[in-house]
Design a protein around this motif. Structure first.
Motif, short mmCIF file in Angstrom:
data_model
loop_
_atom_site.label_atom_id
_atom_site.label_comp_id
_atom_site.label_asym_id
_atom_site.label_seq_id
_atom_site.Cartn_x
_atom_site.Cartn_y
_atom_site.Cartn_z
N MET B 1 0.89 -1.29 -0.09
CA MET B 1 -0.10 -0.01 -0.06
C MET B 1 0.80 1.24 -0.12
O MET B 1 1.90 1.23 0.69
CB MET B 1 -0.87 0.11 1.07
N ARG B 19 -4.53 8.95 1.86
CA ARG B 19 -5.15 7.69 1.92
C ARG B 19 -4.18 6.71 1.64
O ARG B 19 -3.14 6.95 0.89
CB ARG B 19 -6.30 7.40 0.68
N ASP B 20 -4.38 5.42 1.90
CA ASP B 20 -3.55 4.36 1.66
C ASP B 20 -4.28 3.79 0.44
O ASP B 20 -5.53 3.03 0.63
CB ASP B 20 -3.48 3.36 2.91
N LEU B 21 -3.41 3.44 -0.59
CA LEU B 21 -3.94 2.88 -1.94
C LEU B 21 -2.99 1.84 -2.39
O LEU B 21 -1.73 2.01 -2.37
CB LEU B 21 -4.29 3.76 -2.81
N ALA B 23 -0.94 0.65 -5.20
CA ALA B 23 -0.33 0.73 -6.65
C ALA B 23 0.99 0.54 -6.70
O ALA B 23 1.92 0.50 -5.63
CB ALA B 23 -0.58 2.25 -6.83
N LEU B 29 -1.09 4.52 -9.97
CA LEU B 29 -1.63 5.31 -8.92
C LEU B 29 -2.37 6.44 -9.83
O LEU B 29 -3.67 6.53 -9.12
CB LEU B 29 -0.55 5.79 -7.89
N LEU B 32 -5.59 4.96 -11.09
CA LEU B 32 -6.52 4.55 -10.11
C LEU B 32 -7.25 5.80 -9.81
O LEU B 32 -8.66 5.68 -9.58
CB LEU B 32 -5.66 3.77 -8.98
N LEU B 33 -6.55 6.65 -9.33
CA LEU B 33 -7.17 8.14 -8.76
C LEU B 33 -8.15 8.54 -9.59
O LEU B 33 -9.34 9.04 -9.41
CB LEU B 33 -6.26 8.95 -8.43
N GLU B 36 -11.54 6.62 -10.23
CA GLU B 36 -12.62 6.73 -9.12
C GLU B 36 -12.92 8.39 -8.85
O GLU B 36 -14.11 8.56 -8.49
CB GLU B 36 -12.07 6.21 -8.14
#
Lengths: 147, 79
Positions: B1, B19-21, B23, B29, B32-33, B36
């Motif tokens: 993460m 936030r913890d994501l 990637a 990353l 992903l951002l 959403e």
């Protein structure tokens, strides 16, 4: 040499007194204090965000450059973060050198950097809402004098 | 993460700061951002936005180690 970021208000006079103490070879100390402006009532709060750790390192890099360039004996930079009310001090810079010219110019360079390129994000909050602030053209041309 | 951090106007666009994501790279990353939150996606590719990994500015893509700290830094305003 130090860089201090803090949410709490500070007393520029007390900082200068401590910075000036016990120096026998320093012929010149220059200090600058920046104050938050009310902008004729348009700003009730200034909010300053830093990237803790990163911001200190980046400012420290310029502090080291100024120290080498102007043969400084010492530098202190204190910068507020978080919400700041008009009339409160935002930034304090003090430089110590053997002679006045170096102390003046180093403080000038450091302030030009801090006002235009330092890693902060600044928001003005007032009766008409809030807005993010970018450096003015003058801030940018002032900083470019030292490149 | 990865620990993802947004600063300045980016935080207002996204409505969050940290936030913890999951990637594997900066490119992954950002994708992903953007998937959403298209407004955030657009802002991340905006002019002058820099990326710092573990508090050092990086240019281009970079693989992210586990527990990497990734900060998106919009143009800096000075103090």
């Amino acid at each position: 040499m130090s860089v201090i970021l803090q949410d709490a208000p500070f007393d520029p006079g007390a900082l200068l007194l401590t910075f000036s103490r016990g120096r026998e070879e320093t012929g010149a100390i220059v200090s600058f204090t920046g104050i938050a402006r009310a902008e004729a009532g348009r700003t009730t709060t200034l909010e300053l965000e830093a990237y803790s750790g990163f911001t200190e390192i980046e400012i420290g890099r310029i502090e080291a450059q100024a120290t080498a360039r102007f043969s400084l004996h010492d530098v202190l930079i204190v910068h507020r973060t978080g919400p700041i009310a008009p009339g409160e001090a935002i930034v304090f810079v003090a430089t110590a050198a053997g002679h006045r010219r170096e102390a003046f110019e180093a403080a000038d360079l450091l302030m030009d950097y801090l006002k235009s390129r330092a890693p902060f994000w600044k928001k003005e909050v007032g009766p008409d809402g809030e807005r993010w602030i970018e450096p003015s053209d003058r801030d940018r041309t002032d900083a470019a004098r030292w490149d | 993460m990865a620990r993802v951090m947004l600063f300045g106007p980016l935080r207002d666009v996204a409505g969050w700061r940290e936030r913890d994501l999951p990637a594997a790279s900066i490119t992954a990353l950002k994708a992903l951002l953007a998937a959403e939150d298209s407004a955030l996606g657009l802002a991340l590719y905006g002019k002058g936005v820099q990326v710092a990994v573990d508090q050092a500015i990086v240019r281009g893509d970079l693989a992210l180690s586990a527990n990497a700290e990734v900060a998106f830094l919009p143009p800096m305003s000075g103090g």
